[in-house]
Scaffold this motif. Structure first.
Motif, PDB file in Angstrom:
ATOM      1  N   ALA A 163      19.527  -6.070   0.852  1.00 29.82           N
ATOM      2  CA  ALA A 163      19.278  -5.210  -0.303  1.00 29.82           C
ATOM      3  C   ALA A 163      18.308  -5.943  -1.218  1.00 29.82           C
ATOM      4  O   ALA A 163      18.398  -7.171  -1.390  1.00 29.82           O
ATOM      5  CB  ALA A 163      20.584  -4.907  -1.028  1.00 29.82           C
ATOM      6  N   LEU A 164      17.388  -5.202  -1.804  1.00 34.68           N
ATOM      7  CA  LEU A 164      16.361  -5.784  -2.658  1.00 34.68           C
ATOM      8  C   LEU A 164      16.518  -5.274  -4.080  1.00 34.68           C
ATOM      9  O   LEU A 164      16.632  -4.070  -4.308  1.00 34.68           O
ATOM     10  CB  LEU A 164      14.972  -5.409  -2.128  1.00 34.68           C
ATOM     11  N   VAL A 165      16.556  -6.209  -5.033  1.00 39.19           N
ATOM     12  CA  VAL A 165      16.565  -5.834  -6.446  1.00 39.19           C
ATOM     13  C   VAL A 165      15.397  -6.544  -7.121  1.00 39.19           C
ATOM     14  O   VAL A 165      15.116  -7.702  -6.834  1.00 39.19           O
ATOM     15  CB  VAL A 165      17.896  -6.198  -7.139  1.00 39.19           C
ATOM     16  N   ALA A 166      14.695  -5.835  -7.984  1.00 40.33           N
ATOM     17  CA  ALA A 166      13.540  -6.402  -8.677  1.00 40.33           C
ATOM     18  C   ALA A 166      13.710  -6.218 -10.172  1.00 40.33           C
ATOM     19  O   ALA A 166      14.112  -5.146 -10.640  1.00 40.33           O
ATOM     20  CB  ALA A 166      12.247  -5.741  -8.207  1.00 40.33           C
ATOM     21  N   GLY A 167      13.392  -7.262 -10.921  1.00 40.77           N
ATOM     22  CA  GLY A 167      13.494  -7.208 -12.366  1.00 40.77           C
ATOM     23  C   GLY A 167      12.221  -6.690 -13.000  1.00 40.77           C
ATOM     24  O   GLY A 167      11.219  -6.419 -12.316  1.00 40.77           O
ATOM     25  N   PRO A 168      12.207  -6.544 -14.312  1.00 39.26           N
ATOM     26  CA  PRO A 168      11.012  -6.069 -15.019  1.00 39.26           C
ATOM     27  C   PRO A 168       9.894  -7.094 -14.959  1.00 39.26           C
ATOM     28  O   PRO A 168      10.131  -8.304 -14.872  1.00 39.26           O
ATOM     29  CB  PRO A 168      11.507  -5.872 -16.453  1.00 39.26           C
ATOM     30  N   GLY A 169       8.661  -6.608 -14.987  1.00 39.44           N
ATOM     31  CA  GLY A 169       7.520  -7.500 -15.047  1.00 39.44           C
ATOM     32  C   GLY A 169       7.028  -8.016 -13.710  1.00 39.44           C
ATOM     33  O   GLY A 169       6.055  -8.780 -13.662  1.00 39.44           O
ATOM     34  N   VAL A 170       7.675  -7.642 -12.608  1.00 43.33           N
ATOM     35  CA  VAL A 170       7.221  -8.081 -11.288  1.00 43.33           C
ATOM     36  C   VAL A 170       5.954  -7.327 -10.933  1.00 43.33           C
ATOM     37  O   VAL A 170       5.909  -6.098 -10.997  1.00 43.33           O
ATOM     38  CB  VAL A 170       8.310  -7.842 -10.229  1.00 43.33           C
ATOM     39  N   SER A 171       4.921  -8.048 -10.536  1.00 38.28           N
ATOM     40  CA  SER A 171       3.659  -7.398 -10.215  1.00 38.28           C
ATOM     41  C   SER A 171       3.739  -6.684  -8.872  1.00 38.28           C
ATOM     42  O   SER A 171       4.570  -7.007  -8.013  1.00 38.28           O
ATOM     43  CB  SER A 171       2.523  -8.432 -10.172  1.00 38.28           C
ATOM     44  N   ALA A 172       2.874  -5.699  -8.688  1.00 36.98           N
ATOM     45  CA  ALA A 172       2.837  -4.963  -7.426  1.00 36.98           C
ATOM     46  C   ALA A 172       2.504  -5.906  -6.264  1.00 36.98           C
ATOM     47  O   ALA A 172       3.013  -5.744  -5.148  1.00 36.98           O
ATOM     48  CB  ALA A 172       1.805  -3.842  -7.513  1.00 36.98           C
ATOM     49  N   ARG A 173       1.675  -6.897  -6.536  1.00 42.94           N
ATOM     50  CA  ARG A 173       1.310  -7.866  -5.490  1.00 42.94           C
ATOM     51  C   ARG A 173       2.513  -8.690  -5.052  1.00 42.94           C
ATOM     52  O   ARG A 173       2.754  -8.884  -3.853  1.00 42.94           O
ATOM     53  CB  ARG A 173       0.207  -8.760  -6.037  1.00 42.94           C
ATOM     54  N   GLN A 174       3.299  -9.157  -6.016  1.00 44.69           N
ATOM     55  CA  GLN A 174       4.478  -9.950  -5.676  1.00 44.69           C
ATOM     56  C   GLN A 174       5.507  -9.120  -4.936  1.00 44.69           C
ATOM     57  O   GLN A 174       6.044  -9.552  -3.905  1.00 44.69           O
ATOM     58  CB  GLN A 174       5.086 -10.535  -6.960  1.00 44.69           C
ATOM     59  N   LEU A 175       5.789  -7.926  -5.456  1.00 42.27           N
ATOM     60  CA  LEU A 175       6.792  -7.071  -4.822  1.00 42.27           C
ATOM     61  C   LEU A 175       6.330  -6.628  -3.439  1.00 42.27           C
ATOM     62  O   LEU A 175       7.132  -6.541  -2.498  1.00 42.27           O
ATOM     63  CB  LEU A 175       7.067  -5.857  -5.706  1.00 42.27           C
ATOM     64  N   GLY A 176       5.026  -6.384  -3.288  1.00 43.54           N
ATOM     65  CA  GLY A 176       4.502  -5.977  -1.986  1.00 43.54           C
ATOM     66  C   GLY A 176       4.686  -7.055  -0.933  1.00 43.54           C
ATOM     67  O   GLY A 176       5.018  -6.762   0.224  1.00 43.54           O
ATOM     68  N   GLU A 177       4.475  -8.316  -1.302  1.00 43.39           N
ATOM     69  CA  GLU A 177       4.653  -9.415  -0.350  1.00 43.39           C
ATOM     70  C   GLU A 177       6.110  -9.511   0.097  1.00 43.39           C
ATOM     71  O   GLU A 177       6.394  -9.722   1.283  1.00 43.39           O
ATOM     72  CB  GLU A 177       4.215 -10.733  -0.986  1.00 43.39           C
ATOM     73  N   VAL A 178       7.033  -9.381  -0.844  1.00 46.63           N
ATOM     74  CA  VAL A 178       8.450  -9.475  -0.494  1.00 46.63           C
ATOM     75  C   VAL A 178       8.872  -8.289   0.360  1.00 46.63           C
ATOM     76  O   VAL A 178       9.573  -8.444   1.369  1.00 46.63           O
ATOM     77  CB  VAL A 178       9.309  -9.558  -1.768  1.00 46.63           C
ATOM     78  N   THR A 179       8.437  -7.097  -0.013  1.00 43.82           N
ATOM     79  CA  THR A 179       8.794  -5.897   0.746  1.00 43.82           C
ATOM     80  C   THR A 179       8.280  -5.984   2.177  1.00 43.82           C
ATOM     81  O   THR A 179       8.995  -5.632   3.126  1.00 43.82           O
ATOM     82  CB  THR A 179       8.222  -4.648   0.052  1.00 43.82           C
TER      83      THR A 179
ATOM     84  N   ALA B 254      26.983  -6.066   1.259  1.00 41.58           N
ATOM     85  CA  ALA B 254      28.176  -6.362   2.039  1.00 41.58           C
ATOM     86  C   ALA B 254      27.796  -6.610   3.497  1.00 41.58           C
ATOM     87  O   ALA B 254      27.264  -5.738   4.172  1.00 41.58           O
ATOM     88  CB  ALA B 254      29.165  -5.207   1.929  1.00 41.58           C
ATOM     89  N   GLY B 255      28.044  -7.816   3.981  1.00 42.37           N
ATOM     90  CA  GLY B 255      27.689  -8.163   5.341  1.00 42.37           C
ATOM     91  C   GLY B 255      26.233  -8.507   5.513  1.00 42.37           C
ATOM     92  O   GLY B 255      25.805  -8.851   6.597  1.00 42.37           O
ATOM     93  N   GLY B 256      25.467  -8.397   4.455  1.00 45.36           N
ATOM     94  CA  GLY B 256      24.050  -8.697   4.534  1.00 45.36           C
ATOM     95  C   GLY B 256      23.642  -9.695   3.480  1.00 45.36           C
ATOM     96  O   GLY B 256      24.386 -10.599   3.132  1.00 45.36           O
ATOM     97  N   VAL B 257      22.435  -9.531   2.944  1.00 42.75           N
ATOM     98  CA  VAL B 257      21.859 -10.477   1.996  1.00 42.75           C
ATOM     99  C   VAL B 257      21.310  -9.710   0.804  1.00 42.75           C
ATOM    100  O   VAL B 257      20.710  -8.644   0.967  1.00 42.75           O
ATOM    101  CB  VAL B 257      20.722 -11.288   2.655  1.00 42.75           C
ATOM    102  N   LEU B 258      21.509 -10.247  -0.383  1.00 39.78           N
ATOM    103  CA  LEU B 258      20.891  -9.697  -1.583  1.00 39.78           C
ATOM    104  C   LEU B 258      19.650 -10.530  -1.894  1.00 39.78           C
ATOM    105  O   LEU B 258      19.743 -11.749  -2.060  1.00 39.78           O
ATOM    106  CB  LEU B 258      21.857  -9.747  -2.761  1.00 39.78           C
ATOM    107  N   VAL B 259      18.500  -9.873  -1.980  1.00 39.14           N
ATOM    108  CA  VAL B 259      17.241 -10.536  -2.318  1.00 39.14           C
ATOM    109  C   VAL B 259      16.856 -10.095  -3.723  1.00 39.14           C
ATOM    110  O   VAL B 259      16.628  -8.913  -3.971  1.00 39.14           O
ATOM    111  CB  VAL B 259      16.131 -10.168  -1.316  1.00 39.14           C
TER     112      VAL B 259
END
Length: 338
Positions: A64-80, A92-97
């Motif tokens: 599961a992915l959670v992103a906070g305020p102020g994250v740039s599209a470039r940063q979020l795109g790399e993680v996604t 549950a049973g996985g990982v929180l990123v």
């Protein structure tokens, strides 16, 4: 602590979009009973490392992915993109990123329950604080540490003045043997190539892990991380107080001013508030002052009486608690002599 060399500049500056040389400055953090890797990577190949590490943490390959305020599209795109090969789903049973600044990362770590947490800091300050991310779980109160921290300094954009405080603090209070190399790489305009930022992050991770290894709560040697109270102005105030109390030599106090100025930050003096408090003080660079078995020295307001007004000639630094009367008498004597 292993050597951390601040490199020569590479082809592009942070956020410039120019090609940069890949860099791998991974570190392992040991904070009390917790041990976790901090991947400090520069270059497009870094995304593959995130994919493999998350896959290894999630038995069913869910995340599961959670992103906070102020994250740039470039940063979020790399993680996604790095997480795309993994199945989406709850933690549950996985990982929180968690992707974001310091507050976002700490909140995710405190509320993730039993799920492994991967932290992706998106500010220089959060990257440089990767060793102080052990938090209390919101439900149980038990300490929680991340399973992995993934830092990509090459995804930072623009001037980085706001994230340099941990670098300055750690060089002054923990590892002054890096003073000359760091000072030579600091830039008043706050713009750095990714390899230099990666070296700054690795330096901070090692320095902080070194003092927190046997003191995860920061009540002993780890209290040195309170030096400067989170602001460059606080570093200068602490140096001025220590200088006034005869703890710190003029050369080391001046070293504070020169390092802060080299980073392009204000060197204006800060006025001590009219109340008692505690400060971490230094006796020399890298040597904290110990007061009654603690790195926190109680200090009080300047007091009242002649010579305590404000103005260019007024020293507004506090004095140790219990010494206000003696300090007031010194000023009264000086006033009478005038």
């Amino acid at each position: 602590m292993s050597d951390v060399t601040v490199p020569a500049r590479t082809a592009g500056e942070a956020g410039s979009g120019d090609p940069v040389e890949p860099a791998v400055l991974d570190r392992a953090v040991q904070v009390g009973a917790f041990r976790y890797p901090v991947l400090v990577r520069v270059g497009t190949a870094a995304s593959g490392a995130l994919t493999e590490h998350v896959r290894g943490l999630a038995a069913d390959r869910r995340c599961a992915l959670v992103a906070g305020p102020g994250v740039s599209a470039r940063q979020l795109g790399e993680v996604t993109a790095a997480l795309e090969p993994l199945a989406p789903g709850g933690p549950a049973g996985g990982v929180l990123v968690a992707v974001g600044g310091r507050a976002t990362l700490r909140r995710a770590l405190a509320t993730a329950g039993t799920a492994p947490v991967v932290l992706v800091p998106t500010t220089l300050g959060a990257m440089c604080g990767a060793s102080v991310l052990v938090r209390g779980d919101a439900a149980t109160g038990r300490p929680r540490a991340p399973a992995l921290v993934w830092c990509r300094p090459d995804l930072l954009d623009g001037p980085q003045h706001g994230g340099l405080f941990p670098v300055l603090r750690d060089v002054l209070a923990i590892c002054p043997y890096f003073y000359d190399s760091v000072a030579a790489r600091l830039r008043p305009d706050g713009r750095y190539d990714p390899a230099t930022l990666a070296a700054f992050v690795a330096l901070c991770v090692e320095a902080q892990s070194g003092v927190l290894g046997y003191d995860p709560l920061g009540r002993g040697p780890g209290a040195v991380l309170r030096y400067g109270a989170g602001r460059a102005a606080g570093l200068l105030l602490a140096a001025r107080v220590a200088r006034r109390l005869g703890l710190l030599g003029e050369a080391d106090a001046d070293a504070h001013r020169r390092l802060v100025a080299a980073a392009g930050l204000s060197t204006a003096e800060q006025v001590w508030p009219d109340r008692a408090g505690t400060l971490v003080l230094l006796e020399a660079l890298g040597r904290p002052h110990v007061c009654a078995g603690s790195l926190l020295t109680p200090v009080g307001p300047f007091g009242s009486g002649p010579g305590t007004g404000t103005g260019p000639a007024h020293d507004t630094a506090p004095v140790p608690l219990g010494h206000q009367d003696a300090d007031r008498g010194r000023h009264e004597t000086a006033a009478a002599a005038r």
